[in-house]
Design an enzyme around this catalytic site. Structure first.
Site, PDB file in Angstrom:
ATOM      1  N   ASP A  11       8.702  64.954  31.898  1.00 42.87           N
ATOM      2  CA  ASP A  11       9.151  66.267  31.448  1.00 42.87           C
ATOM      3  C   ASP A  11      10.406  66.051  30.607  1.00 42.87           C
ATOM      4  O   ASP A  11      11.435  65.601  31.101  1.00 42.87           O
ATOM      5  CB  ASP A  11       9.467  67.164  32.649  1.00 42.87           C
ATOM      6  CG  ASP A  11       9.552  68.637  32.265  1.00 42.87           C
ATOM      7  OD1 ASP A  11       9.559  68.932  31.055  1.00 42.87           O
ATOM      8  OD2 ASP A  11       9.626  69.479  33.166  1.00 42.87           O
ATOM      9  N   ASP A 105       6.114  69.072  25.672  1.00 43.04           N
ATOM     10  CA  ASP A 105       7.160  68.266  26.291  1.00 43.04           C
ATOM     11  C   ASP A 105       6.836  67.811  27.708  1.00 43.04           C
ATOM     12  O   ASP A 105       7.727  67.394  28.443  1.00 43.04           O
ATOM     13  CB  ASP A 105       8.474  69.048  26.311  1.00 43.04           C
ATOM     14  CG  ASP A 105       8.365  70.355  27.087  1.00 43.04           C
ATOM     15  OD1 ASP A 105       7.237  70.798  27.349  1.00 43.04           O
ATOM     16  OD2 ASP A 105       9.412  70.937  27.415  1.00 43.04           O
ATOM     17  N   GLU A 106       5.568  67.845  28.094  1.00 42.55           N
ATOM     18  CA  GLU A 106       5.226  67.535  29.482  1.00 42.55           C
ATOM     19  C   GLU A 106       3.834  66.918  29.550  1.00 42.55           C
ATOM     20  O   GLU A 106       2.911  67.357  28.856  1.00 42.55           O
ATOM     21  CB  GLU A 106       5.277  68.822  30.314  1.00 42.55           C
ATOM     22  CG  GLU A 106       5.076  68.645  31.796  1.00 42.55           C
ATOM     23  CD  GLU A 106       5.135  69.974  32.534  1.00 42.55           C
ATOM     24  OE1 GLU A 106       5.040  69.944  33.776  1.00 42.55           O
ATOM     25  OE2 GLU A 106       5.276  71.032  31.885  1.00 42.55           O
TER      26      GLU A 106
END
Length: 498
Positions: A11, A105-106
């Protein structure tokens, strides 16, 4: 169930805001909020400095401004975020063929599938190297969680924030989960959480103690069984490689309801163009055109039309969206419009435009030129609506004399620009007329300074020695406490006298 902690969850820390801070030396260490413009906008991400004031994602922008009036409020730059995301995902795919992105973003990674880890030691070393590689390639930080399942790996990455690594050792899972709230588990949202609370169940330990039969009675067979297994730290969900997109769409929410039917039509045409741009960037085409309209009373209507074959032709999508709009009543005002394409494919049907037009209006394909005719006037009319060029806060610009910079604020015919690059110190601020011919929009610069061999690809005046870029030399390092600013301007940085 596997026993080695070889599931990795990454993350990126306050991703949008961190990217903005890395790009803008003057904002490093300061409160930054990234999100939508206007009173109806919402926070996409807030930096850790902004979170101190109670600002968080999904919060109405107006409320965020009241809580943190001196924060920097920026318009998202999704092109930059996507570029950074692609770099990060490339690093993950180098570790394993099983990478499951959840957002820009993960992502989850099955390290065992790629032979990158097989026990605690190798998993920890791989996670540490990944964090170092991400910082080297992007200049940003990410938090890594390692565990034997997806659920636990995600919990670990939350504990690692910001800029850390946490590995949950096999055999400790039950003790770790026990005191946590039931909302920690996947699939337990506000409604399920309230239902369990009314039954006297608030922690994962109480969930396990309630027993499977009681959970089935409270939540139903499927949900009850799954939740009981998770309460015992059992999560058999595999990491699934990236799935193909099912649709591509764009939408805009307007600060003031649109009542003018002509303006609504122009907005739909513009959204159709943007949707096709996304399609083409992804190398896709689609058969079904979808129009979304949210009216003044918050009622939302969707209309769709399926063509004879897939297309990425902007004319086809524009005309289909216009036809769908004809069947929607917008007299009370429109607050949101969206255009999407589904039924995706990786090829197009070259003669689809003529076929679609003929099918829609009941005329022969020879009418194709007439169908294309309105496109140019519509585009011209759309460009003529604003009285001055738009300069979104936070977006990149280039000045013929001063080089690369970013917009701090605009209004009353003026635009304020801070001239700095990701590799300089805080730069100087100057104000120009919004129609200054020497000022133009620019592409974002890479966050990590390129070496001499890569300098040829940079635009003129955008290197570390660009005029007016402030103090020479690299800026301070970016910590995991990046920020995201969704406002229309940077507080205290509005236009000043030229």
């Amino acid at each position: 169930m596997r026993t080695a902690p070889t599931i990795l969850h990454l993350d990126m820390d306050a991703f949008y805001a961190s990217a903005e801070q890395a790009s803008k030396p003057s904002l490093r260490g300061k409160a930054v909020v990234v999100g939508g413009l206007g009173p109806r906008g919402v926070v996409a991400t807030a930096s850790y400095e902004a979170r101190v004031f109670g600002v968080h994602s999904a919060m109405p922008m107006a409320q965020a401004r009241r809580r943190a009036p001196n924060a920097a409020y920026l318009v998202p730059r999704f092109g930059l975020y996507r570029e950074i995301s692609e770099q990060v995902m490339g690093l993950l795919r180098a570790l394993s063929p099983l990478v499951e992105p959840l957002s820009l973003d993960e992502a989850f990674v099955d390290l065992a599938a790629g032979g990158a880890a097989w026990d605690e030691t190798s998993a920890r070393l791989t996670g540490a190297k990944l964090r170092a590689d991400i910082r080297a390639v992007t200049g940003l930080t990410g938090s890594v969680g390692l565990a034997a399942s997806k659920m636990l790996a995600k919990i670990a990455s939350e504990q690692a924030k910001p800029d850390g690594l946490v590995l949950i050792e096999p055999g400790t899972e039950r003790a770790l989960l026990g005191p946590m709230t039931v909302r920690t588990l996947p699939g337990v949202g506000p409604a399920t959480g309230d239902h369990l609370r009314r039954a006297g169940i608030t922690t994962v330990e109480e969930l396990a103690e309630a027993g499977e039969d009681e959970l089935v009675r409270l939540l139903g067979k499927a949900h009850g069984h799954a939740l009981f297994a998770m309460a015992l730290a059992h999560d058999e969900r595999p990491v699934v490689a990236e799935r193909e997109a099912k649709s591509v769409s764009v939408e805009d929410t307007y600060d003031v309801d649109i009542h003018d039917r002509v303006r609504v039509g122009l907005e739909v045409q513009r959204l159709a163009e943007r949707c096709v741009e996304r399609l083409r960037r992804a190398g896709l085409s689609g058969r079904t055109i979808v129009l979304k309209v949210r009216r003044y009373d918050f009622s939302t209507l969707t209309r769709s039309e399926t063509l004879r074959g897939p297309t990425d032709d902007p004319g086809v999508v524009r005309e289909a969206a216009a036809r769908l709009l004809e069947g929607v009543d917008t007299t009370g005002g429109v607050r949101l419009l969206g255009v999407g394409v589904s039924g995706l494919a990786d090829y197009t049907q070259e003669d689809l435009f003529a076929q679609a037009q003929a099918a829609a209006v009941g005329e022969p394909a020879a009418e194709e030129p007439a169908a294309e005719e309105p496109a140019e006037p519509a585009a011209v009319a759309e460009e003529a609506v604003p009285a001055e060029r738009r300069w979104p806060s936070g977006h990149d610009v280039r000045h013929a004399e001063y080089g690369h910079g970013w917009v701090q604020g605009s209004g009353l015919g003026r635009v304020t620009v801070r001239f700095e690059t990701p590799w300089s110190g805080p730069g100087r601020v100057r104000t120009f007329r919004t129609d200054d011919p020497r000022l133009e929009p620019a592409d974002p610069l890479p966050l990590v300074e390129r070496g001499p061999d890569d300098a040829e690809g940079l635009p003129p005046g955008s290197g570390p020695s660009a005029p007016e870029a402030g103090t020479a030399g690299p800026g301070p390092s970016v910590s995991g406490a990046g920020t995201r600013d969704p406002g229309a301007s940077v507080s205290g940085a509005g236009p000043t006298a030229p």
